[in-house]
Design a protein around this motif. Sequence first.
Motif, PDB file in Angstrom:
ATOM      1  N   GLN A 186       0.889  -1.311   0.016  1.00 35.36           N
ATOM      2  CA  GLN A 186      -0.175  -0.108   0.025  1.00 35.36           C
ATOM      3  C   GLN A 186       0.898   1.327   0.206  1.00 35.36           C
ATOM      4  OE1 GLN A 186      -2.078  -0.896   3.463  1.00 35.36           O
ATOM      5  NE2 GLN A 186      -3.905  -1.800   2.347  1.00 35.36           N
TER       6      GLN A 186
ATOM      7  N   PHE B  59       3.682   1.672  -1.137  1.00 37.21           N
ATOM      8  CA  PHE B  59       4.332   2.036  -2.293  1.00 37.21           C
ATOM      9  C   PHE B  59       3.339   2.145  -3.540  1.00 37.21           C
ATOM     10  CE2 PHE B  59       8.000   0.638  -0.133  1.00 37.21           C
ATOM     11  CZ  PHE B  59       9.052   1.551  -0.399  1.00 37.21           C
ATOM     12  N   LEU B  60       2.140   2.297  -3.255  1.00 36.65           N
ATOM     13  CA  LEU B  60       1.201   2.669  -4.250  1.00 36.65           C
ATOM     14  C   LEU B  60       0.453   1.490  -5.084  1.00 36.65           C
ATOM     15  CD1 LEU B  60       2.479   6.102  -5.386  1.00 36.65           C
ATOM     16  CD2 LEU B  60       0.854   5.645  -3.325  1.00 36.65           C
ATOM     17  N   GLY B  61       0.550   0.397  -4.438  1.00 32.24           N
ATOM     18  CA  GLY B  61       0.026  -0.868  -5.101  1.00 32.24           C
ATOM     19  C   GLY B  61      -1.379  -0.759  -5.313  1.00 32.24           C
TER      20      GLY B  61
END
Lengths: 257, 255
Positions: free
Chosen positions: B154, B156-158
């Motif tokens: 989350q 790392f913007l997944g």
Amino acid sequence: MDGIMTTTHAVEVRNVFKNYGDVEALHDLSLDFPKGELTSLLGPSGCGKTTLLKIIAGLLPATSGEVFVNGETVTGPGPDRAFVFQDFALLPWASVLRNVAFGLELRNVPKSEREAKAEKYIADVGLKGFEHKYPHQLSGGMRQRVGLARALSVDAQVLLMDEPFSAVDEQTRRKFQEDLLDLVQNENKTFIFVTHSIEEAVYVSDQIALLLPRPSRVSEIIRPGGFRHKDPDSIRRDSEYLDIVDDIWKSLRTYVE
Amino acid sequence: MFLRYRPLLLKILSTVLIFGAWEIAGRAGVSFAFPTFLESMAALWGLTVEGTIFTAYAETLKPLAVGIVISAFIGIGLGVWIGLSRKFDWLVSPIFIVMQSAPLAALIPLLIMVYGIGLTSKVFVVCIMAMPVIVLNTAGAVRNTPVHLIEMGQSFLGTRRDIILKIIMPSASPIIFAGLRLGVSAGFIGAILAELKITPTGVGDIITYSRSIADYPNMYAAIFSIIVFAVLFLNFVERIENFLFKGNNKELVSD
Ligand SMILES: Nc1ncnc2c1ncn2[C@@H]1O[C@H](COP(=O)(O)OP(=O)(O)OP(=O)(O)O)[C@@H](O)[C@H]1O
Ligand SMILES: [Mg+2]
């Protein structure tokens, strides 16, 4: 949006409360993180440092209060922040290379580009030659450096580092502290740095926030810096440096006893 | 030298002991319906030379293969969904928990009534045996994905999709595979049970027929062959498992 504040503070924490069930971890915590500086969070174990970092990262909602990054309210994770996890959070099934490139992979950066970038940061943290090893083949300190390289590679404005040097040996630790100072100098990034070591905090920080034990608030803000221009070895013998270390120890020891 | 071959030696030793005990029990005449080991092996040889055993397996493996494939796909799909969604878990999990403990033999007449005595009913029996363990294992594995890995994704913007495909699935796959292995062995039991309880075909036919004409060596030969076949097949699945997850998940186990 607050025009003046945004130019000076990369991150602002305003009256944040955080409860885990009936455990109150943070109590009315407010703290500003000046842009381009390194701020350390120093406080006893379990006082809520990781919690605060995760709230700033947008991984945890605050029970109440607000966090601003570059003047904008945090509602979730964003490209302006990168996290170095206390427990490393590496993918056990992925090589060092893929782990370091994983942040870029999630941002859909093409494979060759992200691997080139990852290789650079792997070399920077001193893991050249370990690109194709797996986490279980590395020591704790090496795993930590993989997590560090992953956070650096996404080139975020704010780096949230949760005890990033806790598992490395003393020599590496000193080298990293110096590298960190270079990073703060050269890259216009804001660092939020959790540590248990008073010396480390004084050595690397522009600003140190001392946190009280749970429920945590900021008890004191210290700004070392008179010795920042000196060379690394003389800093550790500098009288201001030693005085600050001593003062902090005096404040903290009341909680230890 | 000796140490290196010890596991193998122990395996051989225990096999010899078991077969020896079987032979002795058979000779001692525990029951007229209990042939000796050697008689059974001779019967197995006979079945092999005639080719009966091969046609029988071709028949038995049909519902088994179809049932396992269906159970794997649907089971893993449902399991992932259950593991991801609390609501769906609440809604669907009890069905599989009941299915796992339901007396299958009691359900068979019902299945026959609805689906007749053909392949469909047999596939159903295999699925009822194999699916629950696959579903429950998958759901558990998905639910137990280390929180710190999900948080990492989350931060790392997944996207949700990234986190499911790149973090949850790989992290769960060793346990999903273990569930699959258990599912296959349960499916074996289901396939044979179906042949004994629905219509005697394949290996089940050899067993039923041999018993009806009191050809006990043949009957035991068939039973013995199933056990050997199941063990070999499960060994094979385990090999694939070891190959796929060759130690890269050590850390998962330790923390
Ligand atoms: N998920 C959670 N559920 C319940 N309580 C929690 C949870 N996470 C943290 N806590 C509690 O909140 C408090 C603060 O935890 P936190 O991890 O932020 O401390 P910390 O300052 O990072 O400690 P350390 O220096 O040991 O890493 C602790 O008392 C902990 O027990
Ligand atoms: Mg912590």
